[in-house]
Design a protein around this motif. Structure first.
Motif, short mmCIF file in Angstrom:
data_model
loop_
_atom_site.label_atom_id
_atom_site.label_comp_id
_atom_site.label_asym_id
_atom_site.label_seq_id
_atom_site.Cartn_x
_atom_site.Cartn_y
_atom_site.Cartn_z
N GLY A 116 127.54 35.27 95.96
CA GLY A 116 128.36 36.67 95.64
C GLY A 116 127.18 37.05 96.07
N ILE A 117 127.20 37.69 97.63
CA ILE A 117 126.50 38.06 98.31
C ILE A 117 127.57 39.04 98.74
CG2 ILE A 117 124.75 38.22 100.47
CD1 ILE A 117 123.34 35.58 99.34
N ARG A 118 127.35 39.95 99.19
CA ARG A 118 128.44 40.67 100.39
C ARG A 118 127.77 40.97 101.66
NH1 ARG A 118 129.01 47.48 99.28
NH2 ARG A 118 130.86 47.62 101.25
N PRO A 119 129.04 39.69 102.77
CA PRO A 119 128.73 40.68 103.84
C PRO A 119 128.96 41.31 104.56
CG PRO A 119 130.50 38.88 103.37
CD PRO A 119 130.08 39.39 101.67
N GLN A 145 152.12 46.06 100.61
CA GLN A 145 151.10 46.02 99.04
C GLN A 145 150.50 46.19 99.51
OE1 GLN A 145 150.84 41.60 97.42
NE2 GLN A 145 152.71 41.04 98.18
N GLU A 146 150.19 47.21 98.79
CA GLU A 146 148.39 47.79 98.84
C GLU A 146 147.44 46.51 98.88
OE1 GLU A 146 148.04 51.08 99.01
OE2 GLU A 146 150.26 51.86 99.26
N ALA A 147 146.34 47.62 99.65
CA ALA A 147 145.31 46.50 99.53
C ALA A 147 144.89 46.36 98.20
CB ALA A 147 144.42 47.06 101.21
N GLU A 148 144.19 45.45 98.39
CA GLU A 148 143.40 44.35 97.06
C GLU A 148 141.81 45.24 97.15
OE1 GLU A 148 142.14 41.04 97.37
OE2 GLU A 148 144.52 40.00 97.25
N PRO A 149 141.73 45.67 95.74
CA PRO A 149 140.52 46.78 95.62
C PRO A 149 139.45 46.16 95.97
CG PRO A 149 141.92 46.48 93.28
CD PRO A 149 142.66 46.00 93.96
N ARG A 150 138.53 46.78 96.36
CA ARG A 150 137.27 46.52 96.74
C ARG A 150 135.97 46.23 95.53
NH1 ARG A 150 136.07 47.60 102.45
NH2 ARG A 150 134.18 47.74 101.96
N GLU A 151 135.92 45.49 96.04
CA GLU A 151 134.81 44.72 94.63
C GLU A 151 133.62 46.09 94.59
OE1 GLU A 151 132.90 40.80 95.70
OE2 GLU A 151 135.28 40.18 95.52
N GLN A 152 133.47 46.33 96.10
CA GLN A 152 132.14 47.63 95.83
C GLN A 152 132.57 48.35 96.65
OE1 GLN A 152 131.76 44.24 97.29
NE2 GLN A 152 130.11 43.32 96.29
N ILE A 169 135.90 39.82 103.21
CA ILE A 169 135.48 40.49 103.84
C ILE A 169 136.22 41.61 104.48
CG2 ILE A 169 133.99 39.46 105.75
CD1 ILE A 169 133.42 36.64 104.79
N HIS A 170 135.79 42.63 104.26
CA HIS A 170 136.06 44.16 104.44
C HIS A 170 135.33 44.66 104.48
CE1 HIS A 170 138.39 42.50 100.70
NE2 HIS A 170 138.78 42.55 102.08
N ASP A 171 133.76 44.18 105.09
CA ASP A 171 132.75 45.36 105.65
C ASP A 171 132.81 44.64 107.60
OD1 ASP A 171 132.41 46.45 104.24
OD2 ASP A 171 131.73 45.48 103.25
#
Length: 612
Positions: free
Chosen positions: A377-380, A302-309, A406-408
């Motif tokens: 709602g904070i990007r970690p 499966q392709e990776a889920e689209p990033r939110e940001q 959490i992708h970063d």
């Protein structure tokens, strides 16, 4: 008759493990050194395998290269150890005419080494030349987890000799290599570059080795070999043991022959008794000339889920991007951390970054705090250190981060434990930060660290650390280039404390397309400035900054104001040369970080006005 001629019409029995037998004698030091210290013992082991029925034996030279021998201070003895190895084996084989394989073992394993491929090949060259001087019947390359290392080694050996080459890979998962390459494809590539016999050894027991060969077609230009472990290993009273019934191993040898294997021996845990049983089981069997390989199961990833940001490395290429770091607490009170994170994010930070037990001191898990931040709602952005987790823990941790969205990630080696709260704790370091970056990118391809399909691709954006506070910046930049080769998407620097250094960094890195976030951390007092300058690895303040902070004395408000003033001067220069700014919050003083963020916004607005 030469080895390859025999294999056209026969299934041959090879020997088993030498190290296992030496281990049973209580010899746990450098087994290869026994070629010089106890040659009669090594000859005895060869003779026992020959008496058991082995048609082929291998030299006791698996780890006899300069890189591995250096662990024992024996790197200068490479030639002597290998020449003794081939001489002892040839002497043992002479009466019965058994074939002697000159053994060269892989250097990179599941736990990788920091040595370069060039260094490995240099070491192999010296070892190979010593072994080949003894005129072996073939060269056995065994226990190769890293396929690039094996292919380059095959090319090197083929350039040195015409004797047959046996190239054996080791798998962590049946039927697939560590990089996700199917075993059948690996065999095709190996025979194409000159391997005469292709096979597997070590790590897996008979069951999984047979399972792997079921998916392999008969090679068109090579024969196949298999040296399984006696079983999966176990630990009893601190010693490695292998539980294996002799009859079971012999039946497995027959099944391997049914899969087309023509050279069958043993690896870890096998003894002359195993080889005797294999010889008896195979003695009346002819080679298989046709087989129907099982189809390798096709797993649709499966392709990776689209990033939110937008990924940080993409944003920083074209516009202002701000990372703020806020350390997770060293205690259980988290309200202040959550409040500070919210204020920083609301003020315009792209992410709130959390270290992974920086300075080797325990803090609340950044994966736990990252999950709480996402709820707000904070990007970690989480650090991931090689120090605290082995490969099992690293992959598990990353899979958990991906599941949480959490992708970063910032991949770091990690400060040694001796600098932290528990100096006696163990540092793991299964991999370096560069290797970790590569492994994370492997997850992005949907492949686990062991090569197994993950059914879904991860979606990590991977940062790497950059320490510009060194005497020779060019060397630090060379490390950046290596990290880019391993897959780094962008860099985050250690805090910089001079304007000149920021400009120097720009000039030294402007040829790189990979974005760099320049680190700025305000100092809070003269004491903290002294501490950072003299005691924290990778951080150096300018003499001007130190004297300005010293002039503040014990006046906390004055020191805070001066620390911010110094940081603003640095920010002003950094903003001219870099889109990425990395603000480190000292001692949870996020009020200072907020002021610097506001100043960055002011500078950007002024720049827009000028351009308008």
């Amino acid at each position: 008759m030469k080895l390859l001629e025999r294999l056209k019409n026969e299934v041959l029995t090879a020997d088993g493990a030498i190290g296992t037998v030496l281990y049973s004698y209580g010899l746990e030091y450098c087994h290869e050194e026994m070629n010089l210290q106890r040659p009669e013992l090594i000859e005895k082991i060869h003779s026992e395998y020959i008496a058991a029925g082995a048609d082929v034996i291998q030299t006791n030279s698996y780890g006899a290269n300069a890189i591995k021998l250096a662990r024992y201070g024996l790197e200068e003895d490479v030639e002597a150890i290998n020449k003794a190895a081939i001489a002892i084996a040839k002497k043992a084989a002479a009466p019965g005419g058994q074939y002697v394989l000159a053994t060269i073992g892989g250097i990179r394993g599941i736990r990788n080494t920091d040595v370069t491929l060039e260094e490995i090949l240099t070491a192999v060259l010296v070892q190979a030349e010593a072994l080949l001087s003894g005129q072996p019947d073939a060269v056995l390359l065994e226990t190769y987890y890293n396929f690039e290392e094996l292919t380059e080694t095959v090319k090197l050996i083929r350039s040195l000799t015409d004797v047959p080459i046996i190239a054996q890979v080791s798998m962590a998962e049946p039927g697939v290599l560590q990089n996700g390459l199917p075993l059948n494809d690996a065999f095709e590539q190996l025979q194409a570059i000159g391997a005469d016999i292709v096979g597997v050894n070590c790590r897996l027991g008979p069951h999984h080795t047979i399972q792997a060969f079921e998916t392999v077609q008969l090679p068109e230009q090579a024969f196949m070999s298999a040296y399984p472990n006696a079983s999966l290993l176990d630990i009893e009273d601190g010693r490695v043991v292998y539980e294996s019934e002799i009859d079971y191993y012999a039946k497995a040898a027959v099944e391997l022959r049914n899969q087309g294997v023509r050279l069958i021996g043993g690896c870890c845990g096998t003894t002359p008794k195993h080889i005797q049983a294999v010889k008896q089981a195979l003695s009346q069997l002819e080679p298989v000339t046709e087989k129907q390989a099982k189809q390798q199961p096709v797993i649709e990833l499966q392709e990776a889920e689209p990033r939110e940001q937008q990924p940080l490395h993409e944003k920083a290429k074209t516009q202002r991007s701000i990372i703020v770091e806020l350390d997770t607490p060293r205690h259980l009170e988290i309200e202040g951390f959550l409040d500070g994170s919210q204020q920083l994010y609301d003020a315009g930070a792209d992410v709130v970054m959390m270290a992974d037990n920086s300075l080797a001191s325990p803090r609340i898990s950044n994966i736990a705090m990252g999950a709480l931040l996402k709820e707000q709602g904070i990007r970690p952005l989480t650090h991931l250190t090689c120090r605290d987790r082995n490969l099992i823990g690293l992959q598990s941790h990353l899979m958990g981060l991906n599941a949480l969205g959490i992708h970063d990630i910032l991949a770091v080696t990690g400060d040694p434990t001796k600098v932290g709260d528990f100096p006696g704790a163990t540092s793991v370091y299964d991999v370096s930060s560069m290797e970790l970056i590569s492994l994370i990118k492997q997850l992005n391809d949907g492949i686990s660290f062991s090569g197994k399909p993950l059914r879904k691709k991860a979606n990590f954006s991977v940062a790497a650390a950059f320490n510009p506070n060194v005497r020779v910046l060019d060397r630090a930049v060379a490390r950046l280039e290596k990290k880019i080769e391993h897959g780094a998407d962008y860099f985050i620097s250690q805090p910089v404390y001079t304007k000149e250094k920021i400009i120097e960094i720009y000039e030294a890195t402007k040829h790189l397309e990979t974005p760099i976030y320049i680190g700025i951390m305000p100092v809070t007092s003269h004491k903290s400035a002294q501490f950072l300058h003299h005691e924290v690895p990778g951080i150096k303040l300018s003499e001007d900054a130190l004297s300005r902070m010293e002039a503040c004395g014990d006046d906390k408000d004055k020191a805070t104001a001066e620390g911010i003033a110094i940081a603003k001067e640095l920010v002003e220069v950094a903003a001219q040369y870099f889109n990425g700014i990395y603000l480190i919050t000292p001692f949870l003083r996020y009020d200072m970080t907020l002021e610097l963020m506001n100043y960055i916004h002011q500078l950007d607005e002024q720049q827009k006005g000028v351009q308008a």
